[in-house]
Design a protein around this motif. Structure first.
Motif, PDB file in Angstrom:
ATOM      1  N   PHE B   8       0.875  -1.162   0.000  1.00  0.00           N
ATOM      2  CA  PHE B   8       0.000   0.000   0.000  1.00  0.00           C
ATOM      3  C   PHE B   8       0.918   1.219   0.000  1.00  0.00           C
ATOM      4  O   PHE B   8       1.753   1.349   0.889  1.00  0.00           O
ATOM      5  CB  PHE B   8      -0.868  -0.001   1.261  1.00  0.00           C
ATOM      6  CG  PHE B   8      -1.722   1.227   1.428  1.00  0.00           C
ATOM      7  CD1 PHE B   8      -3.064   1.209   1.066  1.00  0.00           C
ATOM      8  CD2 PHE B   8      -1.186   2.403   1.938  1.00  0.00           C
ATOM      9  CE1 PHE B   8      -3.843   2.339   1.221  1.00  0.00           C
ATOM     10  CE2 PHE B   8      -1.966   3.542   2.086  1.00  0.00           C
ATOM     11  CZ  PHE B   8      -3.304   3.501   1.732  1.00  0.00           C
ATOM     12  N   VAL B   9       0.765   2.085  -0.986  1.00  0.00           N
ATOM     13  CA  VAL B   9       1.595   3.287  -1.036  1.00  0.00           C
ATOM     14  C   VAL B   9       0.680   4.486  -1.167  1.00  0.00           C
ATOM     15  O   VAL B   9      -0.116   4.564  -2.102  1.00  0.00           O
ATOM     16  CB  VAL B   9       2.562   3.256  -2.233  1.00  0.00           C
ATOM     17  CG1 VAL B   9       3.545   4.424  -2.146  1.00  0.00           C
ATOM     18  CG2 VAL B   9       3.312   1.948  -2.297  1.00  0.00           C
ATOM     19  N   GLY B  10       0.761   5.394  -0.219  1.00  0.00           N
ATOM     20  CA  GLY B  10      -0.052   6.601  -0.285  1.00  0.00           C
ATOM     21  C   GLY B  10       0.754   7.763  -0.835  1.00  0.00           C
ATOM     22  O   GLY B  10       1.979   7.780  -0.710  1.00  0.00           O
ATOM     23  N   ASN B  11       0.087   8.703  -1.450  1.00  0.00           N
ATOM     24  CA  ASN B  11       0.786   9.901  -1.927  1.00  0.00           C
ATOM     25  C   ASN B  11       1.370  10.635  -0.728  1.00  0.00           C
ATOM     26  O   ASN B  11       2.487  11.138  -0.777  1.00  0.00           O
ATOM     27  CB  ASN B  11      -0.177  10.802  -2.692  1.00  0.00           C
ATOM     28  CG  ASN B  11       0.522  12.007  -3.266  1.00  0.00           C
ATOM     29  OD1 ASN B  11       1.668  11.925  -3.702  1.00  0.00           O
ATOM     30  ND2 ASN B  11      -0.142  13.151  -3.239  1.00  0.00           N
ATOM     31  N   THR B  12       0.592  10.694   0.335  1.00  0.00           N
ATOM     32  CA  THR B  12       1.143  11.139   1.608  1.00  0.00           C
ATOM     33  C   THR B  12       1.453   9.862   2.376  1.00  0.00           C
ATOM     34  O   THR B  12       0.593   9.009   2.509  1.00  0.00           O
ATOM     35  CB  THR B  12       0.103  11.955   2.399  1.00  0.00           C
ATOM     36  OG1 THR B  12      -0.321  13.039   1.574  1.00  0.00           O
ATOM     37  CG2 THR B  12       0.701  12.489   3.675  1.00  0.00           C
ATOM     38  N   THR B  13       2.680   9.725   2.833  1.00  0.00           N
ATOM     39  CA  THR B  13       3.064   8.479   3.492  1.00  0.00           C
ATOM     40  C   THR B  13       2.310   8.331   4.811  1.00  0.00           C
ATOM     41  O   THR B  13       2.343   9.222   5.648  1.00  0.00           O
ATOM     42  CB  THR B  13       4.582   8.472   3.746  1.00  0.00           C
ATOM     43  OG1 THR B  13       5.232   8.709   2.500  1.00  0.00           O
ATOM     44  CG2 THR B  13       5.034   7.149   4.313  1.00  0.00           C
ATOM     45  N   LEU B  14       1.638   7.206   4.941  1.00  0.00           N
ATOM     46  CA  LEU B  14       0.890   6.954   6.177  1.00  0.00           C
ATOM     47  C   LEU B  14       1.857   6.550   7.283  1.00  0.00           C
ATOM     48  O   LEU B  14       2.687   5.670   7.088  1.00  0.00           O
ATOM     49  CB  LEU B  14      -0.093   5.799   5.969  1.00  0.00           C
ATOM     50  CG  LEU B  14      -1.425   6.072   5.296  1.00  0.00           C
ATOM     51  CD1 LEU B  14      -2.270   4.804   5.355  1.00  0.00           C
ATOM     52  CD2 LEU B  14      -2.160   7.212   5.950  1.00  0.00           C
ATOM     53  N   THR B  62       7.764   0.513   5.229  1.00  0.00           N
ATOM     54  CA  THR B  62       7.950   1.960   5.100  1.00  0.00           C
ATOM     55  C   THR B  62       9.031   2.449   6.062  1.00  0.00           C
ATOM     56  O   THR B  62       9.926   3.196   5.666  1.00  0.00           O
ATOM     57  CB  THR B  62       6.623   2.686   5.415  1.00  0.00           C
ATOM     58  OG1 THR B  62       5.601   2.107   4.620  1.00  0.00           O
ATOM     59  CG2 THR B  62       6.734   4.166   5.109  1.00  0.00           C
ATOM     60  N   LEU B  80      12.585  13.373  -1.906  1.00  0.00           N
ATOM     61  CA  LEU B  80      11.341  13.535  -2.669  1.00  0.00           C
ATOM     62  C   LEU B  80      10.490  12.273  -2.645  1.00  0.00           C
ATOM     63  O   LEU B  80       9.353  12.283  -3.092  1.00  0.00           O
ATOM     64  CB  LEU B  80      11.682  13.886  -4.116  1.00  0.00           C
ATOM     65  CG  LEU B  80      12.528  15.160  -4.308  1.00  0.00           C
ATOM     66  CD1 LEU B  80      12.915  15.314  -5.763  1.00  0.00           C
ATOM     67  CD2 LEU B  80      11.761  16.380  -3.828  1.00  0.00           C
ATOM     68  N   ILE B  81      11.048  11.182  -2.152  1.00  0.00           N
ATOM     69  CA  ILE B  81      10.344   9.903  -2.306  1.00  0.00           C
ATOM     70  C   ILE B  81       9.126   9.787  -1.404  1.00  0.00           C
ATOM     71  O   ILE B  81       8.076   9.306  -1.814  1.00  0.00           O
ATOM     72  CB  ILE B  81      11.308   8.725  -2.052  1.00  0.00           C
ATOM     73  CG1 ILE B  81      12.433   8.796  -3.079  1.00  0.00           C
ATOM     74  CG2 ILE B  81      10.589   7.393  -2.158  1.00  0.00           C
ATOM     75  CD1 ILE B  81      13.455   7.706  -2.958  1.00  0.00           C
ATOM     76  N   PHE B  82       9.256  10.256  -0.177  1.00  0.00           N
ATOM     77  CA  PHE B  82       8.123  10.153   0.740  1.00  0.00           C
ATOM     78  C   PHE B  82       7.583  11.538   1.023  1.00  0.00           C
ATOM     79  O   PHE B  82       8.319  12.407   1.498  1.00  0.00           O
ATOM     80  CB  PHE B  82       8.550   9.507   2.059  1.00  0.00           C
ATOM     81  CG  PHE B  82       9.134   8.136   1.875  1.00  0.00           C
ATOM     82  CD1 PHE B  82       8.299   7.037   1.742  1.00  0.00           C
ATOM     83  CD2 PHE B  82      10.494   7.950   1.820  1.00  0.00           C
ATOM     84  CE1 PHE B  82       8.840   5.771   1.567  1.00  0.00           C
ATOM     85  CE2 PHE B  82      11.037   6.695   1.641  1.00  0.00           C
ATOM     86  CZ  PHE B  82      10.202   5.595   1.514  1.00  0.00           C
ATOM     87  N   GLN B  83       6.315  11.728   0.714  1.00  0.00           N
ATOM     88  CA  GLN B  83       5.704  13.018   1.014  1.00  0.00           C
ATOM     89  C   GLN B  83       5.117  12.923   2.421  1.00  0.00           C
ATOM     90  O   GLN B  83       4.128  12.234   2.642  1.00  0.00           O
ATOM     91  CB  GLN B  83       4.638  13.351  -0.018  1.00  0.00           C
ATOM     92  CG  GLN B  83       4.039  14.722   0.171  1.00  0.00           C
ATOM     93  CD  GLN B  83       3.387  15.237  -1.120  1.00  0.00           C
ATOM     94  OE1 GLN B  83       4.039  15.823  -1.966  1.00  0.00           O
ATOM     95  NE2 GLN B  83       2.107  15.001  -1.266  1.00  0.00           N
ATOM     96  N   PRO B  86       5.356  18.139   7.579  1.00  0.00           N
ATOM     97  CA  PRO B  86       6.455  18.503   8.477  1.00  0.00           C
ATOM     98  C   PRO B  86       6.242  18.038   9.915  1.00  0.00           C
ATOM     99  O   PRO B  86       7.197  17.576  10.561  1.00  0.00           O
ATOM    100  CB  PRO B  86       6.458  20.027   8.417  1.00  0.00           C
ATOM    101  CG  PRO B  86       5.806  20.362   7.139  1.00  0.00           C
ATOM    102  CD  PRO B  86       4.841  19.271   6.827  1.00  0.00           C
ATOM    103  N   ARG B  88       4.765  15.467  10.926  1.00  0.00           N
ATOM    104  CA  ARG B  88       5.029  14.028  10.987  1.00  0.00           C
ATOM    105  C   ARG B  88       6.522  13.742  10.863  1.00  0.00           C
ATOM    106  O   ARG B  88       7.039  12.814  11.490  1.00  0.00           O
ATOM    107  CB  ARG B  88       4.304  13.314   9.844  1.00  0.00           C
ATOM    108  CG  ARG B  88       2.820  13.303   9.996  1.00  0.00           C
ATOM    109  CD  ARG B  88       2.388  12.007  10.584  1.00  0.00           C
ATOM    110  NE  ARG B  88       1.462  12.235  11.663  1.00  0.00           N
ATOM    111  CZ  ARG B  88       0.858  11.277  12.334  1.00  0.00           C
ATOM    112  NH1 ARG B  88       1.076  10.026  12.040  1.00  0.00           N
ATOM    113  NH2 ARG B  88       0.044  11.558  13.301  1.00  0.00           N
TER     114      ARG B  88
END
Lengths: 1045, 357
Positions: B8-14, B62, B80-83, B86, B88
């Motif tokens: 599972f990959v979110g645009n914003t990293t969970l 993750t 840039l890989i994980f959005q 701040p 978090r």
């Protein structure tokens, strides 16, 4: 020399260590465009080099500008041996070619290597100086804008919607060339990435040319796909809808950046329309049923306008040959009726017309209000083909012919439904070895170009609401003659207006029209199916597949129908059926969003019948199941808040109707008159679905019906843009991709076991999503897009991309309704003019199969629509004018109190207004909740390959793919940010092909994504002096804001 | 049917804080799942164990990918890989660099070398902290130490700048680095009653007053090394106990001032010379590295323990130390007032902190 491309390499950071001895890197950069290459100096011994290069200038044709990507390679200088590549960046400079998109590309790009993934970043600045070129025979189409969004983009207005454009290009796949045996995997991957980049550039340019030829300036709903045909080649194909768009802020019509033939624009619409009186030729009074003749025999000969004649005279050869054939030929503008009088009325906006080419298809799924008059049903066609090597890449005739054939079929199905157009149109393929299933589907519809001409088209959502068809039920009304229905259906009078006939169930591939009256909320409905198939070769294989397809489609349909009824709903939107072919099985996955349309009758229940009589325990079992089903229906109605207003006394009773009463319905009045015989029609609406559970199969079906677990409370899901029944979105969004692969144990491969495995896979995946996103509750998963593939014998891969959006539970705002109400009166005045357009449809009856029977190599699976009529649920529209008097508003207007309005505003304040620079949102939707899109920067279309020979070291297949997907997201975000954007809308992962070889510790994955780069502004920022509330809210909604103690 | 692949990959990293904690604590995926099940999450959410397993795996993956970036926190901000929002990011960093009291007490003042790393097994067994977590904490100490060891400027600022830690955590790390560099003995049995906080408090006072940085802010290692010159000078204080007259005078001054104010006056009076000798001798010995290391042992032996055995209340200790330091100013024959203040000011603070049960 129509363009000068300028590139500056500024700096790098976080580079990998390339020299073990010094733990540093001596990096330099090669900048390549076409055949020209420049190099920067070597920056010695640094992981954060500052090149600050001069401007590298490339003088190139605009054709090359469109086709070629800018290729930036970062290398480590090595005095004694060959320089080592660190990685590459491909930059598509297309966005710089439109006048109003990005003007500069500038930012940090991840340096990507197909073996190692992202290795540091590089800061690049790119500019383009375009010179105007008056060459009439130019091959470029600079200036045509492309949008993935399948509706009119938010800050534009559609002046004209021209129609379907398509193109495909083929090439040999470098992976299968002989040279691949001797080159490194990296070289091979890069050759592939570069080729696909080139091909998509070329494809886009060719489509652009067609658009210019049609006098359009944009392509909306652009969908580009790759078919990896293996040995036989690589096909890149695209479809879209050509439009003339007008930027909303600027009143002047937009002219394409280079050499727009604007002077012609006014003339063209008329010169092929010798009969300007079309408008007056048809009575504006109700036409009743004759309007739509869907069978040639019954063709109603009316004064057909010239365009009809044109259409039927169009040489059929043109259709088969696709792109190549058309480009050379004379420009055949098949103009829909365009009346002089209308033009004069409009005064000064003469080129609003809807012209159709050979395929009246629209890839759009949402429309300007009033554009969609009536919706037919889903039309689909599939065809099984055997792939052969593409011998001459410049003549992709076979592939073109295949698609033309399918489109022709779709067109004839639409016609059979009394519709002249297909909306929500899409095409897909599934390939396994040398067998390929081509599929196309869409929704048959009747469109109203007149409405479009009236200038009421506003692409902004807000403005759209001003203009509406009355009561939001018009699109449900059947378009065909009920005495000659192309399939058995049960009609009733519309529950909304009571004037027109509607079917009992409606399936469509489009989004829910914004003005539709919906009761309760919607939900995601999926039908899942597997069928085993014997392994076979070539033709035998194709035949086997063709034979299986009808059964699969039938079963998928039955499942959808049952699940829909179980939810207590009566319509499906966004229906997408995917059939995937594997070595030894076929998989079918249908996803759609179920809703309860107020205009359609209450859905019947599901009745269970056992065929073994006199068996007490059995009877008991049956009645037990029946009870369970009835309970589920009741529960679902409560869950989705489906409480339709009681129309007649008998509606709410038992969901099981008396089957006998059905027959009456079918024969109900053929002429829809204005007198409403209200009570008569309520009988037939409760057409129960009878399930016989004699055999184990049916038992399975019933069980599987009941095993679908509803989402946990606080969660909703749909696969459309907007969740019906929820419109108070707050601005937190989370787009995600989830991939699962399961391995089937080969021992028990039965259809039942397969079905169960597949069903569990999908259900578990959904459950996982709900669990992962639980912190966002209350929220809705929108645009849930499942893709199934069968990478190997015993592997099933499911890929899901969706966006979770939070909403405010406390405020069931129904703002749209108030606006709908407001606009009712106004809209109805225009309705008199609705009917011209459809008339012409019926007369352009073409032979439905203009192609000779399939050649030996291809097995033609002719459309299912003909054979299995129940499959196509049609709604047709009557070409009757909806007269003002007949409009009955049943809409209950729940006015949002000013209080609510205020709260809503506050809630929609950006939670991340304070966030750092560079946050890029991604969403598969065409909008961003709580924000306004102010600028479209261009299309993002990226293709990546990633390969590893150290799978275990990278965390196994999951670790490998997890990292790759994260990298793809990162590269998309970086490109958007470099264009000056802060979001990607209409994002889609079109392909995710994953292959592994654990024994060799290897894996490879190909991903293709696309979307529209945009700039958005939060609504709260738009309001000039937004005082404290938004900021206060902003703080509170930032999770964990005070972690730094 | 087995899940071959599940991501599972979110645009914003969970980021799930609970799972992050379990990961930091060094639990395996299976142990983490078991612990989560025990927390009652299944009942709250209606999820199944399989869902939990998949979720935990995802998060672990993750975190594993993030770990590389966490080793150099500024990278986490620029990558840039994980959005990641701040707030978090700050949470990730802060938690990653947080350490266990039990662990830090074992390692504090030891050389951050391979040898110590080998002992982590024992520390893990002794403290009940997983070996994995011990390694992370040890590596964090070592990493921070390596980076700031030879850096110019304020120790706390350097740590904050290179590791983006909160002020509090940066101060703690400053103490750890300072202790590791000076190798103060903290593990002796008689020091067991002291917490990390006690030592960190003393470290801060010592950094402020006894290092090179206290006199000159432009030198390398300024906050890490003690001011050698100052330590040499401390020998001069010996006169306070060596000169009998001075010692008697000092005692009488203190006694006069405290008479009637101290509950333990008679004990103080009886012990004054011992205590004073102890404190001054500690100072005089600081020229030798070996004795520097034993600073805390000496302070506890020579001062804390005698007072404690006489049941001095803390307030009496404070009154005594204040008077003891201040009275020296009235000793006309004593010329090292400034030196005395620099020494005693810090020592007084430390002693008060160290004086508890």
């Amino acid at each position: 020399m129509p363009g000068k491309l300028k590139v500056k390499i500024v700096a790098g950071r976080h580079l990998p260590v390339m020299d073990r001895a010094s733990d540093l890197t001596d990096a330099f950069v090669e900048v390549k465009f076409g055949n020209t290459t420049f190099k920067t100096d070597v920056y010695l011994k640094s992981l954060n080099p500052q090149w600050n290069s001069e401007w590298f200038k490339f003088e190139v044709d605009d054709e090359d500008l469109q086709d070629e990507p800018l290729q930036i390679t970062v290398l480590d200088h090595d005095t004694y041996s060959a320089n080592d590549a660190i990685g590459k960046v491909y930059i598509d400079i297309d966005p710089l070619l439109y006048s109003e998109a990005a003007t500069v590309i500038s930012g940090w790009f991840p340096i990507y290597d197909t073996i190692h993934g992202i290795r540091g970043e590089i800061n690049v600045v790119v500019k383009v100086d375009l010179f105007n070129d008056l060459n009439r025979f130019r091959q470029s189409s600079c200036g045509v804008k492309f949008f993935c969004t399948t509706s009119i983009p938010k800050c534009y207005r559609a002046v004209i919607i021209h129609g379907f454009v398509e193109e495909l290009v083929v090439n040999e796949d470098p992976e299968y060339q002989w040279i691949d045996r001797i080159r490194t995997p990296r070289a091979s991957n890069e050759a592939r990435q570069r080729l696909i980049s080139l091909m998509s550039g070329e494809l886009q340019r060719k489509i652009g040319l067609k658009v210019l030829e049609m006098r359009g300036n944009a392509v909306v709903g652009y969908l580009q796909c790759f078919d990896l045909e293996g040995e036989s080649g690589l096909v890149v194909r695209a479809i879209g809808t050509a439009c003339t768009l007008d930027k909303l802020s600027s009143p002047a019509a937009f002219l394409p950046a280079c050499n727009s033939p604007s002077k012609d624009m006014k003339e063209i619409p008329f010169n092929e329309d010798p009969n300007p009186n079309t408008h007056s030729s048809g009575p504006s009074t109700p036409l009743k049923n004759q309007t739509y003749s869907f069978s040639p025999s019954k063709s109603y000969s009316r004064q057909s306008s010239s365009s009809d004649t044109d259409l039927s005279l169009t040489p059929k050869t043109g259709m088969g040959s696709g792109s190549a054939g058309k480009e050379g030929g004379p420009f055949k503008a098949l103009l829909r009726q365009q009346t002089q009088s209308a033009l004069e009325q409009r005064g000064g906006s003469p080129h609003r017309f809807c012209r159709r080419r050979e395929f009246p298809f629209f890839t759009l799924t949402a429309f300007p209000p009033g554009f969609l008059v009536h919706v037919g049903g889903v039309v689909s066609a599939r065809s099984v083909k055997l792939l052969d090597r593409i011998h001459n890449p410049d003549e992709p005739e076979t592939r073109d012919a295949w698609w033309a054939e399918i489109r022709q079929e779709i067109k004839s199905h639409a016609k059979a439904l009394g519709c002249h157009a297909v909306v929500g149109y899409s095409e897909s393929t599934s390939i396994c070895e040398e067998v390929c299933i081509l599929s196309a589907s869409g929704t048959a519809a009747v469109l109203n170009p007149r409405f479009l001409q009236d200038g009421t088209v506003e692409s902004c959502l807000e403005q759209r609401l001003e203009e509406n068809l009355p009561a939001g039920c018009g699109f449900c009304h059947i378009p065909y003659d009920e005495l000659n229905m192309p399939f058995p259906a049960h009609l009733t009078y519309c529950y909304n207006c009571r004037k027109q006939k509607v079917p009992d169930v409606l399936f469509t591939t489009i989004d829910l029209p914004i003005d539709a009256t919906v009761i309760g909320k919607g939900c995601l409905i999926q039908a899942r199916l597997c069928r085993l198939k014997k392994k076979a070769q070539a033709e035998a294989n194709a035949t086997a597949i063709s034979n299986l397809l009808p059964f699969m489609e039938y079963e998928v349909h039955t499942q959808l129908m049952n699940k829909l009824k179980l939810k207590g709903m009566n319509a499906l939107f966004g229906l997408r059926i995917q059939i995937t072919v594997g070595e030894n099985m076929l998989m079918g996955l249908a996803s759609a969003t179920g809703v309860y349309l107020a205009a359609l009758p209450l859905p019947g229940g599901i009745q269970i019948a056992g065929k073994t009589p006199n068996d007490g325990s059995y009877e008991q079992h049956v009645s037990h199941m029946q009870k369970k089903i009835n309970d589920t229906i009741a529960k679902n109605k409560e869950l989705y808040e489906i409480n339709p207003p009681e129309i007649s006394e008998e509606i709410i009773g038992s969901p099981i109707p008396e089957p006998r009463q059905r027959s009456r319905l079918l024969r109900s009045q053929s002429e829809s008159s204005d007198e409403v015989t209200e009570l008569d029609l309520s009988h037939g609406k409760k057409d129960a679905f009878v399930l016989e559970i004699d055999d184990t199969d049916a038992m399975e079906d019933v069980h599987s019906l009941l095993t679908d677990v509803p989402p946990p409370s606080g969660f909703y899901s749909c696969n459309t843009e907007i969740m019906p029944g929820i419109n108070n979105w707050t601005s937190e969004i989370q787009m995600f991709t989830s991939v699962r692969v399961i391995r089937l144990s080969s021992l028990n491969l039965t259809n039942q076991a397969l079905n169960k495995n597949f069903n569990d896979l999908c259900e578990n995946l959904l459950k996982s999503l709900y669990f992962k996103l639980r912190s966002m509750i209350p929220c809705c998963l929108c645009h849930v897009n499942f893709t199934v593939s069968l990478p190997e014998d015993e592997l099933i891969q499911v890929t899901v991309t969706a966006v979770a959006i939070t909403f405010d539970k406390n405020q069931a705002l129904q703002t749209t309704k108030t606006q709908v109400e407001k606009s009712l009166q106004r809209a109805s005045t225009d309705n008199e003019e609705l009917l011209q357009f459809p008339l012409e449809l019926c007369s352009d009856s073409l032979p439905s199969h203009p192609f000779p029977p399939a050649k030996a190599t291809s097995v033609d699976y002719s459309s299912f629509a003909d054979r299995c009529s129940s499959w196509i649920e049609l709604i047709k529209l009557k070409a009757q004018t909806i007269r003002r008097g007949s409009i009955k508003t049943t809409v209950t207007v729940e006015k949002a109190s000013p209080m609510n309005e205020g709260n809503f505003r506050n809630r929609s304040a950006p939670p991340c207004a304070n966030s750092t620079v560079g946050v890029v949102k991604m969403t598969p939707l065409s909008f961003i909740p709580g924000a306004k899109i102010t600028k479209y920067l261009g299309i993002i279309n990226m293709f990546f390959i990633r390969e590893t020979t150290s799978l275990r070291e990278e965390g196994g297949v999951s670790g490998f793919l997890h990292a790759f997907v994260a990298e793809v997201f990162a590269m998309v975000r970086a490109h958007v940010a470099a264009l000056g954007g802060n979001a990607v809308v209409s994002y889609i992962m079109k392909q995710c092909v994953f292959m592994e070889n654990p024994n060799k510790n290897q894996a490879q994955c190909l991903i293709n994504v696309s979307g529209d780069a945009v700039v958005f502004v939060h609504e709260s920022e738009l309001e000039v002096v937004s005082s404290q509330p938004p900021t206060a809210n902003c703080q509170s909604s930032c999770p964990g804001g005070d972690v730094t103690t | 049917m087995t899940n071959e692949l599940d991501i599972f990959v979110g645009n914003t990293t969970l980021i799930d804080e609970d799972v992050y904690r379990l990961w930091l604590d060094g639990y395996s995926v299976n142990d983490a799942v078991a612990l989560r099940v025990r927390s009652g999450i299944l009942e709250q959410t209606g999820a199944t164990a399989a869902v939990l397993q998949s979720d935990t795996m995802d998060h672990y993956r993750t975190f594993h990918m993030l770990e590389r970036l966490l080793h150099a926190p500024p990278k986490l901000l620029h990558q840039l890989i994980f959005q990641i929002p701040p707030s978090r990011q700050a949470l990730l960093i802060e938690r990653y660099y947080a350490f266990d009291e039990a662990f830090v007490r074992e390692v504090l003042g030891k050389k951050l070398s391979k040898g110590t790393k080998k002992d982590l097994d024992d520390i893990s067994t002794k403290t009940g902290i997983t070996l994995k977590s011990c390694r992370r904490q040890f590596d964090n100490f070592k990493r921070v130490f390596k980076v700031v060891e030879e850096m110019r400027g304020s120790l706390v600022d350097n740590i904050q700048q290179h590791f983006l830690l909160s002020d509090r955590l940066a101060r703690d790390y400053a103490a750890i680095v300072f202790f590791a560099n000076n190798r103060f003995e903290t593990g002796k049995k008689k020091l067991q009653y002291l917490s990390f906080g006690d030592f960190a408090f003393c470290a801060e006072l010592m950094i402020q007053n006894w290092t090179l940085g206290a006199v000159d802010s432009q030198v390398d290692d300024m906050d890490v090394d003690l001011d050698k010159e100052f330590l040499q000078d401390l020998k001069e204080l010996k006169v306070l106990v060596a000169d009998k007259d001075l010692l008697d005078l000092h005692k009488s001054l203190v006694c006069t001032a405290l008479r009637g104010k101290l509950g333990v006056f008679s004990e103080m009076e009886a012990n004054f010379k011992n205590l004073s000798r102890g404190l001054v001798n500690v100072a005089a010995k600081l020229t030798h590295n070996k004795d520097v290391r034993d600073l805390f042992v000496d302070l506890v032996e020579k001062f804390v323990e005698p007072c404690r055995s006489d049941h001095w209340p803390l307030n009496d200790v404070r009154l005594f130390l204040n008077q003891y330091s201040a009275s020296v100013h009235s000793l006309d024959g004593f010329r090292h007032q400034a030196l005395w203040d620099r020494y005693m000011g810090t020592l007084r603070g430390c002693l008060l902190r160290l004086y508890h049960d």
